[in-house]
Design a protein around this motif. Structure first.
Motif, PDB file in Angstrom:
ATOM      1  N   PHE A 282      -5.518  -0.370  10.811  1.00  0.00           N
ATOM      2  CA  PHE A 282      -5.340  -1.786  10.517  1.00  0.00           C
ATOM      3  C   PHE A 282      -4.670  -2.454  11.712  1.00  0.00           C
ATOM      4  CE2 PHE A 282      -2.785  -5.364   9.342  1.00  0.00           C
ATOM      5  CZ  PHE A 282      -3.595  -6.074   8.485  1.00  0.00           C
ATOM      6  N   GLN A 284      -3.937  -6.637  12.931  1.00  0.00           N
ATOM      7  CA  GLN A 284      -4.184  -8.034  12.546  1.00  0.00           C
ATOM      8  C   GLN A 284      -5.373  -8.592  13.321  1.00  0.00           C
ATOM      9  OE1 GLN A 284      -3.042  -9.712  10.171  1.00  0.00           O
ATOM     10  NE2 GLN A 284      -0.921  -9.146   9.712  1.00  0.00           N
ATOM     11  N   TYR A 294       4.817 -12.221  14.344  1.00  0.00           N
ATOM     12  CA  TYR A 294       5.790 -11.160  14.645  1.00  0.00           C
ATOM     13  C   TYR A 294       7.053 -11.744  15.295  1.00  0.00           C
ATOM     14  CZ  TYR A 294       2.109  -7.715  13.676  1.00  0.00           C
ATOM     15  OH  TYR A 294       1.136  -6.956  13.079  1.00  0.00           O
ATOM     16  N   TYR A 313       5.473  -0.445   4.946  1.00  0.00           N
ATOM     17  CA  TYR A 313       4.054  -0.811   5.082  1.00  0.00           C
ATOM     18  C   TYR A 313       3.791  -1.151   6.562  1.00  0.00           C
ATOM     19  CZ  TYR A 313       4.846  -1.640   0.053  1.00  0.00           C
ATOM     20  OH  TYR A 313       5.217  -1.538  -1.264  1.00  0.00           O
ATOM     21  N   CYS A 314       4.041  -0.178   7.429  1.00  0.00           N
ATOM     22  CA  CYS A 314       4.110  -0.482   8.869  1.00  0.00           C
ATOM     23  C   CYS A 314       2.780  -0.387   9.595  1.00  0.00           C
ATOM     24  CB  CYS A 314       5.143   0.408   9.540  1.00  0.00           C
ATOM     25  SG  CYS A 314       4.644   2.138   9.639  1.00  0.00           S
ATOM     26  N   GLY A 315       1.692   0.115   8.937  1.00  0.00           N
ATOM     27  CA  GLY A 315       0.405   0.216   9.635  1.00  0.00           C
ATOM     28  C   GLY A 315       0.547   1.068  10.885  1.00  0.00           C
ATOM     29  N   THR A 318       3.005  -1.855  14.525  1.00  0.00           N
ATOM     30  CA  THR A 318       3.084  -3.046  15.379  1.00  0.00           C
ATOM     31  C   THR A 318       4.429  -3.765  15.213  1.00  0.00           C
ATOM     32  OG1 THR A 318       1.561  -3.826  13.690  1.00  0.00           O
ATOM     33  CG2 THR A 318       0.718  -3.731  15.898  1.00  0.00           C
ATOM     34  N   ILE A 319       4.763  -4.065  13.957  1.00  0.00           N
ATOM     35  CA  ILE A 319       6.042  -4.764  13.738  1.00  0.00           C
ATOM     36  C   ILE A 319       7.207  -3.831  14.091  1.00  0.00           C
ATOM     37  CG2 ILE A 319       7.556  -5.811  11.985  1.00  0.00           C
ATOM     38  CD1 ILE A 319       5.121  -6.901  10.593  1.00  0.00           C
ATOM     39  N   GLU A 334       4.263   4.239   5.949  1.00  0.00           N
ATOM     40  CA  GLU A 334       2.875   3.780   5.803  1.00  0.00           C
ATOM     41  C   GLU A 334       2.062   4.870   5.103  1.00  0.00           C
ATOM     42  OE1 GLU A 334       0.614   1.210   6.633  1.00  0.00           O
ATOM     43  OE2 GLU A 334      -0.919   2.650   6.044  1.00  0.00           O
ATOM     44  N   VAL A 336      -1.378   5.377   5.278  1.00  0.00           N
ATOM     45  CA  VAL A 336      -2.545   5.935   5.987  1.00  0.00           C
ATOM     46  C   VAL A 336      -2.085   6.859   7.121  1.00  0.00           C
ATOM     47  CG1 VAL A 336      -4.595   5.392   7.361  1.00  0.00           C
ATOM     48  CG2 VAL A 336      -3.989   3.938   5.431  1.00  0.00           C
ATOM     49  N   GLY A 360       3.089   8.285   3.638  1.00  0.00           N
ATOM     50  CA  GLY A 360       3.081   8.435   2.183  1.00  0.00           C
ATOM     51  C   GLY A 360       3.186   7.095   1.503  1.00  0.00           C
ATOM     52  N   LYS A 361       3.145   7.155   0.171  1.00  0.00           N
ATOM     53  CA  LYS A 361       3.263   5.914  -0.595  1.00  0.00           C
ATOM     54  C   LYS A 361       4.682   5.391  -0.438  1.00  0.00           C
ATOM     55  CE  LYS A 361       0.026   7.165  -4.207  1.00  0.00           C
ATOM     56  NZ  LYS A 361      -0.075   7.815  -5.490  1.00  0.00           N
ATOM     57  N   GLU A 363       6.371   3.645  -2.309  1.00  0.00           N
ATOM     58  CA  GLU A 363       7.153   3.741  -3.550  1.00  0.00           C
ATOM     59  C   GLU A 363       7.731   5.133  -3.757  1.00  0.00           C
ATOM     60  OE1 GLU A 363       4.094   2.700  -3.111  1.00  0.00           O
ATOM     61  OE2 GLU A 363       2.674   3.388  -4.616  1.00  0.00           O
ATOM     62  N   ASP A 382       5.872  -5.543   4.721  1.00  0.00           N
ATOM     63  CA  ASP A 382       4.612  -6.250   5.001  1.00  0.00           C
ATOM     64  C   ASP A 382       3.528  -5.617   4.137  1.00  0.00           C
ATOM     65  OD1 ASP A 382       2.498  -7.647   6.045  1.00  0.00           O
ATOM     66  OD2 ASP A 382       2.589  -6.752   8.042  1.00  0.00           O
ATOM     67  N   PRO A 383       3.635  -5.804   2.813  1.00  0.00           N
ATOM     68  CA  PRO A 383       2.758  -5.057   1.906  1.00  0.00           C
ATOM     69  C   PRO A 383       1.330  -5.601   1.862  1.00  0.00           C
ATOM     70  CG  PRO A 383       4.090  -6.606   0.661  1.00  0.00           C
ATOM     71  CD  PRO A 383       4.540  -6.722   2.095  1.00  0.00           C
ATOM     72  N   PRO A 384       0.394  -4.820   1.277  1.00  0.00           N
ATOM     73  CA  PRO A 384      -0.952  -5.345   1.041  1.00  0.00           C
ATOM     74  C   PRO A 384      -0.911  -6.447  -0.028  1.00  0.00           C
ATOM     75  CG  PRO A 384      -0.717  -3.190   0.030  1.00  0.00           C
ATOM     76  CD  PRO A 384       0.539  -3.440   0.800  1.00  0.00           C
TER      77      PRO A 384
HETATM   78  N1  SAH Z   1       2.746  -4.160   9.229  1.00  0.00           N
HETATM   79  C1  SAH Z   1       1.429  -3.767   9.653  1.00  0.00           C
HETATM   80  C2  SAH Z   1       0.438  -3.529   8.512  1.00  0.00           C
HETATM   81  C3  SAH Z   1       0.472  -4.472   7.356  1.00  0.00           C
HETATM   82  S1  SAH Z   1      -0.919  -4.369   6.250  1.00  0.00           S
HETATM   83  C4  SAH Z   1       0.875  -4.771  10.644  1.00  0.00           C
HETATM   84  O1  SAH Z   1       1.384  -5.861  10.772  1.00  0.00           O
HETATM   85  O2  SAH Z   1      -0.090  -4.449  11.326  1.00  0.00           O
HETATM   86  C5  SAH Z   1      -0.311  -3.440   4.932  1.00  0.00           C
HETATM   87  C6  SAH Z   1      -0.241  -1.955   5.208  1.00  0.00           C
HETATM   88  O3  SAH Z   1       0.231  -1.319   4.020  1.00  0.00           O
HETATM   89  C7  SAH Z   1      -1.560  -1.290   5.535  1.00  0.00           C
HETATM   90  O4  SAH Z   1      -1.416  -0.592   6.751  1.00  0.00           O
HETATM   91  C8  SAH Z   1      -1.813  -0.328   4.376  1.00  0.00           C
HETATM   92  O5  SAH Z   1      -2.435   0.871   4.766  1.00  0.00           O
HETATM   93  C9  SAH Z   1      -0.407  -0.057   3.898  1.00  0.00           C
HETATM   94  N2  SAH Z   1      -0.255   0.355   2.489  1.00  0.00           N
HETATM   95  C10 SAH Z   1      -0.982  -0.001   1.411  1.00  0.00           C
HETATM   96  N3  SAH Z   1      -0.488   0.529   0.297  1.00  0.00           N
HETATM   97  C11 SAH Z   1       0.603   1.257   0.656  1.00  0.00           C
HETATM   98  C12 SAH Z   1       1.561   2.047  -0.065  1.00  0.00           C
HETATM   99  N4  SAH Z   1       1.490   2.192  -1.384  1.00  0.00           N
HETATM  100  N5  SAH Z   1       2.541   2.643   0.636  1.00  0.00           N
HETATM  101  C13 SAH Z   1       2.628   2.502   1.985  1.00  0.00           C
HETATM  102  N6  SAH Z   1       1.757   1.775   2.709  1.00  0.00           N
HETATM  103  C14 SAH Z   1       0.755   1.157   2.061  1.00  0.00           C
END
Ligand code: SAH
Length: 544
Positions: A282, A284, A294, A313-315, A318-319, A334, A336, A360-361, A363, A382-384
């Motif tokens: 992912f 932006q 940012y 949720y750091c992808g 980047t942040i 993150e 993924v 990992g998740k 949560e 920075d959640p989905p």
């Molecule tokens: N901060 C990053 C990505 C934000 S997008 C940036 O600015 O580029 C949201 C991210 O949350 C995605 O990378 C997605 O894979 C991740 N994500 C989704 N569900 C998640 C969960 N349950 N636990 C951790 N990460 C998760």
């Protein structure tokens, strides 16, 4: 009720969050696709309900002063990509600011939060660095483009004005390749055929270009010929990847990537930092506004020497990397795995070693690493679109960071989560919408929350000398309970929380528990984790 299929005149009095015009016909509400605020239109009814109807514009009778001509092609007016391209850009920004304000009010009950005007682009075209074009075959003709609104029909296109210009050229080249080599095209209905999507990624500062052919099989004829043409005609072309996706799914990319040319990655910069981007990671899609977003995040995080940060949720980090330029240490979390690999690579690429990443998740990982003793005084999330899981928010509340910076792509879940944190000892100070997706109804938002100083902001008077005079047979002082919990659970609990749990357990409190007369009194509520720890302490001291 209005009759389906018939036409009615409507005056558009508002615009909804999906960019739809909200109109009135003799007081009856009609949602009108393609109509703008202030217009009078004839609308053809597609759906009729007791309380409202939905329809599309058949004729504009009074044109909005804010209606502008479509820049791409009038034929693309049904394209599902840009919902509001025909609305003047300044008005698009107003609409987005209002969407954020309204959600904060309606869902979050946050009436008096400072919401700044959305920050827009000087040049709101050609801003996207990533394109995903579906491919279809219709009556022997190749169609490459975008899905028509609410459908899986493709609008064939030769140029898209929100994409980097190189994409128009790439589509043209691949179209010729498909025709000349008679490449098999995937059919969603029969699940037969090979090529499904064309995905492109362009580095705006590096100029590097990656092309990904998403296919059910790695079986392309004369791919070398395509590579030669791409090399010759597309400046910066550095990678061709075949991505395998055999599933019956709407998800575009599969897990497996096969590099056909180049490294299967491109590099791009945001600010002073370099990032490696692979097909699945992912990143932006609007690099110019991402830097704005940012920078705002960094400004709100207000990092000082010695600050430690969680970036949840750091992808691909980047942040995290942006923050690590100022922070003492950053922990990124993150889901993924590949993204975390990229995040670690990106930290190395930029010569930074004050970061650690966890897969990992959120949560599960965030409560776990917190229990293990990882701490931060600033948290960025920075959640989905679905927002933060409550377990993430509860851990933040337990950890008591000074500031929480919430980056959101969905104002309604943002509003819900801000409310949750406001009810637990945080105050939302300011909110800044940023337009990352001109001509769509989407908006990104950064919000700053600060920890309320309980002593200053909460008028709960607890007279300490009376606190331990409970009617329980055995009793421990608040200080003893706190010490026990810190030792056993590595958790800090406040006197207020202990008082709340004692009360819940029916232990009589003699402290004055005077609420302030102020309206909307904010009283932080003890989190489940701390409640369990306090109960354990009460049992230990035989108070329950
Ligand atoms: N901060 C990053 C990505 C934000 S997008 C940036 O600015 O580029 C949201 C991210 O949350 C995605 O990378 C997605 O894979 C991740 N994500 C989704 N569900 C998640 C969960 N349950 N636990 C951790 N990460 C998760």
């Amino acid at each position: 009720m209005l009759e389906k299929g018939k036409k009615y005149e409507c005056k558009i009095v508002d615009m909804g969050q999906t960019g739809v015009g909200i109109g009135k016909h003799e007081g009856f509400t009609v949602f009108v696709d393609g109509a703008l605020l202030g217009e009078v239109v004839d609308v053809k009814i597609k759906k009729s309900k007791k309380k409202y109807a939905e329809g599309v514009v058949s004729k504009i009778k009074v044109r909005s002063p804010y209606r502008v001509d479509r820049v791409c092609n009038p034929k693309y007016s049904n394209c599902g990509g840009c919902q509001i391209q025909e609305l003047d850009y300044e008005k698009q920004l107003d609409l987005k600011t209002n969407i954020v304000k309204e959600d904060l009010k309606r869902i979050g009950g946050l009436d008096d939060v400072q919401v700044f005007d959305a920050i827009g682009m000087d040049q709101p075209f050609r801003y996207r660095n990533k394109a995903q074009f579906p491919v279809q075959m219709e009556d022997g003709r190749v169609k490459i483009g975008f899905y028509r609104k609410k459908s899986h029909d493709i609008i064939d296109m030769d140029k898209c004005v929100i994409q980097d210009e190189k994409n128009d050229l790439i589509i043209d080249i691949i179209r010729r390749y498909i025709e000349e080599e008679n490449i098999s095209i995937y059919d969603e209905k029969t699940h037969k055929g090979i090529l499904r999507h064309i995905v492109t990624k362009v580095g705006f500062t590096s100029g590097q270009v990656m092309v990904v052919l998403v296919a059910t099989e790695d079986r392309f004829k004369n791919l070398d010929r395509l590579i030669e043409v791409l090399k010759r005609e597309v400046a910066g072309f550095t990678s061709l990847v075949v991505n395998i996706n055999k599933d019956k799914t709407n998800v575009i990319l599969g897990r497996k990537n096969i590099n056909k040319y180049g490294r299967g990655k491109i590099i791009d910069n945001i600010g002073d930092l370099k990032f490696e981007i692979s097909p699945l990671s992912f990143f932006q899609v609007n690099p110019i506004q991402t830097e704005v977003l940012y920078s705002k995040t960094l400004e709100y995080a207000d990092l000082k020497e010695g600050d430690r940060v969680f970036d949840i949720y750091c992808g691909i980090g980047t942040i995290s990397l942006f923050l690590a330029q100022k922070a003492e240490f950053v922990y990124g979390v993150e889901i993924v795995e590949d993204a975390i690999k990229d995040a670690r690579l990106n930290a190395d690429l930029n010569g930074m070693d004050n970061l650690d990443f966890f897969v990992g998740k959120a949560e599960e990982v965030v409560p776990k690493i917190y229990k293990e003793g990882k701490r931060a005084n600033v948290v960025v999330v920075d959640p989905p679109r679905k927002g933060c899981d409550e377990r993430v928010l509860d851990t933040i509340v337990d950890m008591e960071p000074d500031r929480v910076v919430y980056v959101s792509c969905n104002p309604s879940t943002l509003a819900r989560d801000l409310r949750y944190l406001e009810d637990r000892g945080y105050r939302c100070e300011k909110v800044q919408p940023v337009d990352l997706f001109p001509h769509s109804v989407h908006v990104e938002t950064v919000a700053l929350l600060s920890k309320l100083d309980v002593d200053k902001h909460i008028d709960v008077e607890i007279k300490l000398d009376e606190l331990d005079l409970t009617s329980a047979e055995s009793k421990a002082t608040y200080a003893q309970i706190k010490e026990y919990i810190l030792e056993k659970f590595n958790l800090k609990v406040s006197t207020l929380y202990i008082a709340q749990i004692k009360k819940k357990c029916g232990i009589e409190l003699r402290e004055h528990y005077n609420k302030s007369k102020k309206e909307k009194q904010v009283i932080p509520q003890c989190t489940p984790e701390k409640e369990e720890a306090i109960m354990d302490a009460l049992r230990h001291f035989k108070m329950i």
